[in-house]
Design a protein around this motif. Structure first.
Motif, short mmCIF file in Angstrom:
data_model
loop_
_atom_site.label_atom_id
_atom_site.label_comp_id
_atom_site.label_asym_id
_atom_site.label_seq_id
_atom_site.Cartn_x
_atom_site.Cartn_y
_atom_site.Cartn_z
N ARG A 379 -11.99 18.31 -5.19
CA ARG A 379 -10.53 17.78 -5.50
C ARG A 379 -10.14 16.40 -5.33
N ALA A 382 -11.95 14.17 -7.93
CA ALA A 382 -11.41 14.19 -9.21
C ALA A 382 -10.01 13.31 -9.39
N ALA A 383 -9.26 13.59 -8.37
CA ALA A 383 -8.09 12.63 -8.46
C ALA A 383 -8.36 11.29 -8.35
N GLU A 385 -11.27 9.85 -9.23
CA GLU A 385 -11.90 9.31 -10.71
C GLU A 385 -11.22 9.48 -11.83
N TYR A 386 -10.05 10.30 -11.93
CA TYR A 386 -9.42 10.63 -12.95
C TYR A 386 -9.32 9.48 -14.14
N ALA A 387 -8.89 8.55 -13.74
CA ALA A 387 -8.51 7.25 -14.66
C ALA A 387 -9.99 6.37 -15.02
N VAL A 397 -14.16 15.23 -13.02
CA VAL A 397 -13.04 15.83 -13.44
C VAL A 397 -13.08 17.02 -14.13
N LYS A 398 -14.16 17.17 -15.11
CA LYS A 398 -14.12 18.45 -15.68
C LYS A 398 -14.52 19.70 -14.69
N GLN A 401 -11.49 20.62 -13.06
CA GLN A 401 -10.23 21.21 -14.14
C GLN A 401 -10.62 23.09 -13.93
N ALA A 406 -7.59 20.31 -10.12
CA ALA A 406 -7.42 18.72 -10.68
C ALA A 406 -6.03 18.60 -10.96
N ARG A 409 -3.49 13.54 -8.79
CA ARG A 409 -3.83 12.24 -9.33
C ARG A 409 -3.69 10.98 -8.37
#
Length: 647
Positions: A379, A382-383, A385-387, A397-398, A401, A406, A409
């Motif tokens: 979690r 992903a937060a 690396e989201y951008a 991120v995938k 999700q 996810a 952010r």
């Protein structure tokens, strides 16, 4: 298209571009089209000649003069084209072809008073050629029809989303086309709206529906089974898969196999030799015994037997049939030489990413430390690396999700090129990246290895790592076992790290690997393998594989790979399946075996009938069988390649 003009009989027209030709007839094998009546001219001539010939035989009890006149008429009806072709070729310097041999043999039979036999031999020669030519022509048409999936029209959507039918060649890159249920996908592209199931069997030979939806790439030639889909055109008609398939088959003769080149050279030497032998056979014994009639007849029989057309027809047809059969299984051979070379390889050098593996990274494992859970690590990563636009970031991120992790952010993100990101998530500093970034931040990482791993630290505390991996293709293990059964040694050539290469190699049973290779290193490794083991097949899919593909004895590219790789390769596996590798080897060996069978059979029958002819036990009738009859049997043997199963 109207009927095909017969440029010269007994030759398999296997190229539209004039690149191929027949050594026995010396024509350029181009397609020329005339009026439809020409299509049945042979049949009408044979029927008329037969009627006149039978009438002449019936007239024998009434008048020998009338019989002779009718026999001459029948001979001219049946042999006019053969005689004209012989004269034309002689004027061009091409003497020793089947027209010359048949003309000399039948005119010689007239000269020694064997009138009915001269006409009868010409009649049966024409009948044999008629069926032989039909078999070869139908074989080619069947192969072309089987692989020609080019669309004539396409439903093009305009700016108002209104569909109109336009010629396929008018569609441009970026145009949106509509494909309805039951329609064949006309051009390569990407779905922009709608979802469906598609049948890929026209390309792959495998009857298995595939789910497609917006964002998925689809290939022309597949059949849309259920929903309406809109596709953005990524390749125009001349570059699309259906055109590449047809081009591959039509250019089959561009680079002739060694066995075919040998047969062509052999025919050029063999035919003059037997003509000289026939002359000596007619003259020398006759001078000694005085039995001119007997030995001239034997020599004429010898001439008819010597026609090499069964050889020059059956070998290219075998390779052409192989190319057609392969195309129907999703394997594109660019020429016959590739089939012959592939039949002899003992080593298959395989790239890893995109060839043995899917070429798509995914989260394989999460290791946790200092009280963090795997869900927390995923979690927070992903937060952070989201951008990021890095491929590994997208995989993280995938994965988050998919597990509904996810929702958060980062409030701030700073990306450090080549290392990772530093972000603020829930008022905690998150550091996500490679080992170099961890060391730069002074974070103690346990059990660190140089693999594809994203390490995670939360406010200076090592939380864990996410191990990324490229998934094996589902059929990789099966394909490698099949290669082993075929006595083909598999070797891995990859630019990836040794640890990852060893892991994949162990799963599929590859014992020898070369890792951390740059493109020039791959080429050097390939040359080393060739020196040690002989001919090598290299299979790859990336732009960096293009030099190796071009320099390998046989280069094969996955159809899902880079265009540069596909252009440099001798073979393209449209399905991108690993099982296509052993399948293509089995097919190549089968094609070469059938070509060799044809050569041995044709030469064996000819030599046997020649021996019988020299001893006086063969007639002109048996000589015709040794020419056209054998050619027909070789054609049928070649065509069965189309109906065999390969794996």
């Amino acid at each position: 298209m109207s009927a095909e003009k017969k440029v010269k009989k007994n030759c398999f027209i296997y190229s539209e571009n004039g690149a191929a030709g027949c050594s026995c007839c010396h024509h350029d094998s181009r397609f020329v089209y005339e009026k439809k009546w020409y299509k049945n001219r042979d049949f009408y001539e044979i029927m008329l000649g037969t009627i006149v010939f039978v009438t002449a035989q019936w007239m024998v009890s009434y008048s020998s003069l009338y019989q002779l006149i009718l026999l001459i008429m029948a001979y001219l009806i049946l042999g006019r084209e053969i005689l004209l072709a012989a004269v034309t070729n002689i004027l061009k310097g091409h003497i020793f072809d089947e027209n010359f041999l048949m003309s000399i043999a039948t005119l010689g039979a007239f000269a020694i008073g064997e009138y009915p036999e001269a006409v009868g031999v010409m009649l049966f020669f024409r009948i044999g050629e008629f069926f032989e030519e039909k078999a070869a022509s139908n074989s080619r048409k069947q192969i072309i029809a089987a692989v020609d999936m080019r669309p004539e029209t396409v439903l093009l959507l305009d700016e108002n989303d209104t569909a109109r039918s336009v010629p396929a060649e008018q569609v441009k890159l970026g145009d949106i086309i509509l494909v309805r249920p039951g329609d064949r996908i006309p051009l390569d592209g990407r779905i922009v709206e709608g979802s469906s199931q598609i049948d890929t069997s026209p390309l792959t030979g495998e009857i298995k529906p595939w789910d497609v939806y917006s964002g998925k790439d689809v290939l022309s030639g597949c059949i849309n089974k259920s929903g309406v889909i809109k596709i953005r055109v990524e390749k125009i008609l001349e570059d699309s898969m259906v055109s590449r398939i047809l081009e591959s088959v039509q250019s089959a003769s561009a680079n002739k196999p060694r066995i075919q080149r040998f047969i062509s050279r052999f025919a050029q030497i063999y035919t003059p030799f037997v003509v000289g032998a026939a002359v000596m056979l007619a003259v020398i014994p006759s001078l000694i015994t005085g039995q001119w009639h007997t030995y001239v007849y034997i020599a004429l029989t010898f001439l008819v037997i010597s026609c090499p057309c069964a050889l020059v027809l059956s070998v290219p047809l075998a390779f052409f049939s192989g190319i057609g059969a392969a195309s129907r299984q999703g394997i594109l051979f660019k020429d016959g030489a590739a089939i012959e070379a592939l039949s002899q390889v003992k080593t298959a050098a395989l790239d890893k990413t995109g060839t043995i593996t899917q070429g798509v990274f995914a989260v394989q494992q999460i290791q946790t430390y200092n009280g963090f859970s795997s869900d927390e690590v995923l979690r927070l990563a992903a937060a952070a690396e989201y951008a990021s636009v890095h491929p590994l970031a997208g995989c993280i991120v995938k994965a988050a999700q998919q597990l509904h992790l996810a929702e958060k952010r980062a409030s701030t993100v700073r990306e450090i090129a080549g290392k990772g990101v530093v972000a603020e998530v829930e008022k905690e500093e998150i550091v996500a990246g490679n080992l170099a970034l961890m060391r730069e931040k002074g974070i103690d990482v346990e059990n660190a290895v140089e693999e594809t791993i994203v390490y995670l630290a939360v406010s200076g505390v090592y939380a864990g790592c996410i191990i990324m991996g490229d998934k094996l293709k589902d059929d990789a293990g099966t394909a490698l076992k099949k290669l082993q059964q075929l006595s083909v040694t598999a070797v891995m050539l990859t630019g990836d790290a040794e640890e990852g290469a060893l892991s994949v190699a162990a799963k599929v049973g590859i014992k020898k690997i070369y890792s951390k290779l740059l493109p020039e290193d791959k080429l050097a490794a390939l040359q080393k393998i060739r020196y040690e083991n002989g001919k090598v097949l290299f299979v790859g899919d990336g732009i960096n594989d293009a030099p190796v593909l071009a320099n390998a004895d046989v280069g094969a590219a996955m159809g899902s790979g880079a265009d540069a790789a596909i252009e440099a390769a001798d073979i393209v596996f449209m399905t991108a399946k690993v099982t296509a590798i052993p399948q293509s080897i089995i097919l190549a060996r089968s094609v070469r075996n059938i070509a060799v069978q044809n050569v041995i059979f044709a030469l064996g029958i000819k030599l046997l009938v020649m021996l019988c002819g020299i001893l006086g036990y063969a007639s002109l009738w048996s000589a015709v069988f040794a020419d056209t009859g054998v050619a027909m049997l070789c054609v049928l043997n070649s065509v069965r390649i189309l109906y065999k199963k390969y794996i």
